[in-house]
Write a protein that holds these residues in place. Structure first.
Motif, PDB file in Angstrom:
ATOM      1  N   TYR A   1       0.850  -1.198   0.000  1.00  0.00           N
ATOM      2  CA  TYR A   1       0.000   0.000   0.000  1.00  0.00           C
ATOM      3  C   TYR A   1       0.881   1.242   0.000  1.00  0.00           C
ATOM      4  CZ  TYR A   1      -3.125  -3.667   1.555  1.00  0.00           C
ATOM      5  OH  TYR A   1      -3.824  -4.854   1.653  1.00  0.00           O
ATOM      6  N   LEU A   2       0.511   2.207  -0.821  1.00  0.00           N
ATOM      7  CA  LEU A   2       1.315   3.415  -0.983  1.00  0.00           C
ATOM      8  C   LEU A   2       0.573   4.646  -0.497  1.00  0.00           C
ATOM      9  CD1 LEU A   2       2.777   2.823  -4.563  1.00  0.00           C
ATOM     10  CD2 LEU A   2       3.877   2.368  -2.380  1.00  0.00           C
ATOM     11  N   SER A   3       1.233   5.376   0.393  1.00  0.00           N
ATOM     12  CA  SER A   3       0.661   6.633   0.885  1.00  0.00           C
ATOM     13  C   SER A   3       1.559   7.819   0.557  1.00  0.00           C
ATOM     14  CB  SER A   3       0.449   6.580   2.404  1.00  0.00           C
ATOM     15  OG  SER A   3      -0.488   5.583   2.729  1.00  0.00           O
ATOM     16  N   LYS A   4       2.885   7.537   0.368  1.00  0.00           N
ATOM     17  CA  LYS A   4       3.813   8.632   0.097  1.00  0.00           C
ATOM     18  C   LYS A   4       4.927   8.147  -0.816  1.00  0.00           C
ATOM     19  CE  LYS A   4       6.381  12.342   2.384  1.00  0.00           C
ATOM     20  NZ  LYS A   4       6.809  12.913   3.673  1.00  0.00           N
ATOM     21  N   SER A   5       5.284   8.976  -1.793  1.00  0.00           N
ATOM     22  CA  SER A   5       6.347   8.628  -2.739  1.00  0.00           C
ATOM     23  C   SER A   5       7.682   9.164  -2.249  1.00  0.00           C
ATOM     24  CB  SER A   5       6.027   9.215  -4.111  1.00  0.00           C
ATOM     25  OG  SER A   5       5.924  10.630  -4.023  1.00  0.00           O
ATOM     26  N   GLN A   6       8.762   8.634  -2.832  1.00  0.00           N
ATOM     27  CA  GLN A   6      10.099   9.131  -2.481  1.00  0.00           C
ATOM     28  C   GLN A   6      10.311  10.544  -3.008  1.00  0.00           C
ATOM     29  OE1 GLN A   6      13.367   6.409  -3.362  1.00  0.00           O
ATOM     30  NE2 GLN A   6      12.021   4.642  -3.163  1.00  0.00           N
ATOM     31  N   ILE A   7       9.685  10.837  -4.149  1.00  0.00           N
ATOM     32  CA  ILE A   7       9.809  12.178  -4.736  1.00  0.00           C
ATOM     33  C   ILE A   7       8.446  12.864  -4.701  1.00  0.00           C
ATOM     34  CG2 ILE A   7      10.364  13.493  -6.819  1.00  0.00           C
ATOM     35  CD1 ILE A   7      12.202  11.187  -7.639  1.00  0.00           C
ATOM     36  N   LEU A   8       8.407  14.043  -4.145  1.00  0.00           N
ATOM     37  CA  LEU A   8       7.179  14.846  -4.109  1.00  0.00           C
ATOM     38  C   LEU A   8       7.348  15.990  -5.104  1.00  0.00           C
ATOM     39  CD1 LEU A   8       6.663  14.985  -0.242  1.00  0.00           C
ATOM     40  CD2 LEU A   8       5.413  13.575  -1.873  1.00  0.00           C
ATOM     41  N   ILE A   9       6.362  16.173  -5.981  1.00  0.00           N
ATOM     42  CA  ILE A   9       6.496  17.187  -7.027  1.00  0.00           C
ATOM     43  C   ILE A   9       5.578  18.374  -6.758  1.00  0.00           C
ATOM     44  CG2 ILE A   9       7.214  15.480  -8.725  1.00  0.00           C
ATOM     45  CD1 ILE A   9       4.408  15.595  -9.924  1.00  0.00           C
ATOM     46  N   SER A  10       5.874  19.464  -7.460  1.00  0.00           N
ATOM     47  CA  SER A  10       5.104  20.697  -7.267  1.00  0.00           C
ATOM     48  C   SER A  10       3.770  20.624  -8.016  1.00  0.00           C
ATOM     49  CB  SER A  10       5.911  21.889  -7.782  1.00  0.00           C
ATOM     50  OG  SER A  10       6.086  21.774  -9.178  1.00  0.00           O
ATOM     51  N   GLU A  11       2.861  21.482  -7.636  1.00  0.00           N
ATOM     52  CA  GLU A  11       1.543  21.518  -8.267  1.00  0.00           C
ATOM     53  C   GLU A  11       1.665  21.899  -9.734  1.00  0.00           C
ATOM     54  OE1 GLU A  11      -2.711  23.746  -7.522  1.00  0.00           O
ATOM     55  OE2 GLU A  11      -1.371  23.379  -5.837  1.00  0.00           O
ATOM     56  N   LYS A  12       2.649  22.744 -10.054  1.00  0.00           N
ATOM     57  CA  LYS A  12       2.845  23.146 -11.450  1.00  0.00           C
ATOM     58  C   LYS A  12       3.245  21.946 -12.305  1.00  0.00           C
ATOM     59  CE  LYS A  12       5.107  26.529 -14.383  1.00  0.00           C
ATOM     60  NZ  LYS A  12       5.973  27.731 -14.470  1.00  0.00           N
ATOM     61  N   ALA A  13       4.048  21.048 -11.721  1.00  0.00           N
ATOM     62  CA  ALA A  13       4.504  19.876 -12.467  1.00  0.00           C
ATOM     63  C   ALA A  13       3.365  18.920 -12.781  1.00  0.00           C
ATOM     64  CB  ALA A  13       5.587  19.148 -11.675  1.00  0.00           C
ATOM     65  N   THR A  14       2.315  18.950 -11.977  1.00  0.00           N
ATOM     66  CA  THR A  14       1.206  18.006 -12.180  1.00  0.00           C
ATOM     67  C   THR A  14       0.259  18.443 -13.284  1.00  0.00           C
ATOM     68  OG1 THR A  14      -0.221  19.069 -10.537  1.00  0.00           O
ATOM     69  CG2 THR A  14       1.275  17.348  -9.747  1.00  0.00           C
ATOM     70  N   LYS A  15       0.430  19.641 -13.812  1.00  0.00           N
ATOM     71  CA  LYS A  15      -0.505  20.132 -14.825  1.00  0.00           C
ATOM     72  C   LYS A  15      -0.460  19.294 -16.100  1.00  0.00           C
ATOM     73  CE  LYS A  15      -0.853  24.856 -13.106  1.00  0.00           C
ATOM     74  NZ  LYS A  15      -0.614  26.289 -13.371  1.00  0.00           N
ATOM     75  N   GLU A  16       0.671  18.682 -16.360  1.00  0.00           N
ATOM     76  CA  GLU A  16       0.774  17.829 -17.543  1.00  0.00           C
ATOM     77  C   GLU A  16       0.702  16.345 -17.170  1.00  0.00           C
ATOM     78  OE1 GLU A  16       5.223  17.563 -18.752  1.00  0.00           O
ATOM     79  OE2 GLU A  16       4.868  19.657 -18.229  1.00  0.00           O
ATOM     80  N   LEU A  17       0.370  16.037 -15.934  1.00  0.00           N
ATOM     81  CA  LEU A  17       0.248  14.651 -15.475  1.00  0.00           C
ATOM     82  C   LEU A  17      -1.157  14.397 -14.945  1.00  0.00           C
ATOM     83  CD1 LEU A  17       3.571  14.397 -13.415  1.00  0.00           C
ATOM     84  CD2 LEU A  17       3.211  13.701 -15.769  1.00  0.00           C
ATOM     85  N   GLN A  18      -1.523  13.128 -14.894  1.00  0.00           N
ATOM     86  CA  GLN A  18      -2.837  12.771 -14.363  1.00  0.00           C
ATOM     87  C   GLN A  18      -2.712  12.407 -12.896  1.00  0.00           C
ATOM     88  OE1 GLN A  18      -4.963   9.901 -16.687  1.00  0.00           O
ATOM     89  NE2 GLN A  18      -6.568   9.599 -15.165  1.00  0.00           N
TER      90      GLN A  18
END
Length: 496
Positions: A113-130
């Motif tokens: 089960y995953l609750s947190k990733s090793q890398i956390l990205i900015s909100e701006k970076a998520t604009k091109e990701l789902q």
């Protein structure tokens, strides 16, 4: 059978409908699939997902086993929508990785089960990701470990993914846990399907894998299957623990047996005593006479008297025909040759160092140190019947490590960090090698160097060392018996 094999077997029974009984009042999987199709239609109508091409009907040849009448075979892709992730583009500022939003990579897919990733990205970076919600299944499709494992995890918190992962958003989140144990559990059927689709470059032929048939039970039965698997998990864990302990015992057994045999030998319990073979006292008289001869001929120097042996020092009882002696009454300790780097040459006198001590023998290497023959000292040249000891090292495991010189060598000496233990009476060499191979000796050295930062072994640690000495004929019988038994221990160790 390993614990994983047991778990796989349980999961195989689960997906065959054999783990829990079927109940008529719980309905059928056909009814459940109708609800899932209705949910998919709703999502299409609301333009939350795109309409997909119909998948081919499942043929009888594709069904690997029989399932209960209330169950249905369904293609994995009919139960949810797959999508891929990516890495934010270069247009995103360099600090895109400094944020609060999960960005999962294959390195994260190690836990169920995953609750947190090793890398956390900015909100701006998520604009091109789902961004995927909790309950989404994540599957690694490109990784160097796919030939061994099929990493699958279930999201417990929202997140996005990189290009090595496929996300599986299930139309009816109520079946997500059942699908998760189907895929994560690696039942033999799922494992076979997965391995068929792994390419030689550790990439999954995902389109083929995504349409594999899945056995689907009614929803209520799924819940009972999950509960039963959870109930059995402590038993699997207990089995795993017991098996791990047994494996550890099996792995330790050859080494422990070897140590026990050597200890039995030096306690006089390995072979019976024979009156006609005389006593160790008579043997000691011969050794003292030989030592006196060597002193007289100026081949060795006269040594200081050794401390008297007290009863408190004797660690165990020995046969009446044996004697407790200090090692210094049997051998001399000889130091090594010191040299400077600018004195090293490419041939001449080979100098052994700690790395050459490869119990029970010595090893010679192409990059050994050589000194001019002018450094040669007859006393420091190794001879057949010598015992070489690591006398100075940074490792407490290596300090005191022995090697036995079983043959003659030309122009080989030792460096300053080694010692030569040279017997006055070479006929006892085979027995003395047993002493230096024993845990009794190793414990003595460990205790002697305890508390020192630099592990330097003083000559007294060897000379004052108390050992049991049997008559010579009994030594020979003891060595012969161990030559029969110790290879069996080595053969057992090789099997593990």
């Amino acid at each position: 059978m390993t614990a994983q094999d047991l778990k796989n077997s349980i999961l195989q029974r689960a997906i065959e409908g054999k783990l829990v009984p079927q109940r008529q009042e719980e309905g059928t999987a056909k009814e459940l699939l109708a609800k899932i199709r209705a949910e998919k239609a709703r999502l299409i109508k609301e333009k939350k997902i795109k309409k997909s091409k119909p998948l081919p009907a499942i043929t009888d040849d594709e069904k690997p086993f029989d399932i209960p009448e209330s169950w249905e075979w369904v293609r994995l892709k009919d139960l949810g929508q797959f999508s891929s992730g990516k890495t934010p583009s270069k247009q995103v500022p360099s600090n895109w990785a400094n944020g609060t939003i999960n960005w999962f990579t294959s390195k994260d897919i190690k836990s169920d089960y995953l609750s947190k990733s090793q890398i956390l990205i900015s909100e701006k970076a998520t604009k091109e990701l789902q961004l995927y919600p909790a309950g989404t299944l994540l599957m690694v499709v490109r990784s160097g470990i796919l030939k061994r494992l099929f990493p699958v995890s279930l999201l417990k918190a929202p997140g996005t993914i990189n290009q090595d992962i496929k996300a599986f958003q299930i139309y009816d989140e109520r079946i997500s846990m059942y699908l998760f144990i189907c895929l994560k559990g690696l039942s033999p059927y799922i494992l076979k399907q997965f391995r068929k689709q792994v390419t030689t470059v550790d990439s999954l032929r995902f389109e083929d894998f995504s349409i594999m048939p899945i056995p689907m039970p009614p929803l209520a039965e799924q819940q009972r299957i999950l509960e039963r698997v959870e109930e059995l998990q402590p038993d699997i864990d207990a089995y795993d623990k017991a098996q791990t302990e047994l494996t550890a015992i099996e792995q330790r057994f050859p080494g422990a047996m070897k140590k026990s045999l050597l200890q039995y030998a030096i306690e006089g319990k390995l072979v019976p005593q024979r009156k006609e073979e005389g006593t160790a006292k008579e043997l000691l008289a011969k050794i003292r006479a030989e030592k006196a001869r060597l002193i007289k001929e100026k081949k060795i120097k006269k040594s200081k008297p050794l401390p008297a042996i007290t009863d408190d020092e004797k660690p165990f009882d020995i046969p009446e025909s044996w004697e407790w002696v200090r090692m210094g009454s049997l051998l001399d300790v000889i130091g090594g040759t010191s040299y400077k780097k600018n004195q090293i040459t490419t041939n001449g006198l080979r100098i052994l160092r700690g790395g050459n001590i490869n119990t029970p023998d010595i090893s010679l290497y192409d990059d050994d140190v050589f000194l001019p023959l002018s450094f040669s000292d007859a006393e420091k040249l190794i001879r057949k019947g010598d015992i070489l000891i690591v006398a100075s090292t940074g490792s407490k495991k290596v300090i005191g490590k022995p090697a036995f010189v079983y043959k003659e060598y030309d122009n080989i000496s030792i460096g300053a960090f080694l010692r030569i233990c040279r017997l006055f009476y070479t006929k006892i060499f085979p027995y003395i090698t047993l002493i230096f191979s024993s845990e009794y000796y190793r414990n003595h050295i460990r205790e002697s160097v305890q508390g020192t930062n630099i592990n330097n072994m003083k000559n007294e640690y060897i000379l004052d060392f108390l050992i049991p000495l049997p008559p010579l004929a009994e030594q020979h019988r003891m060595v012969a018996r161990l030559e029969d038994l110790l290879p069996l221990c080595d053969a057992l160790a090789a099997q593990h």
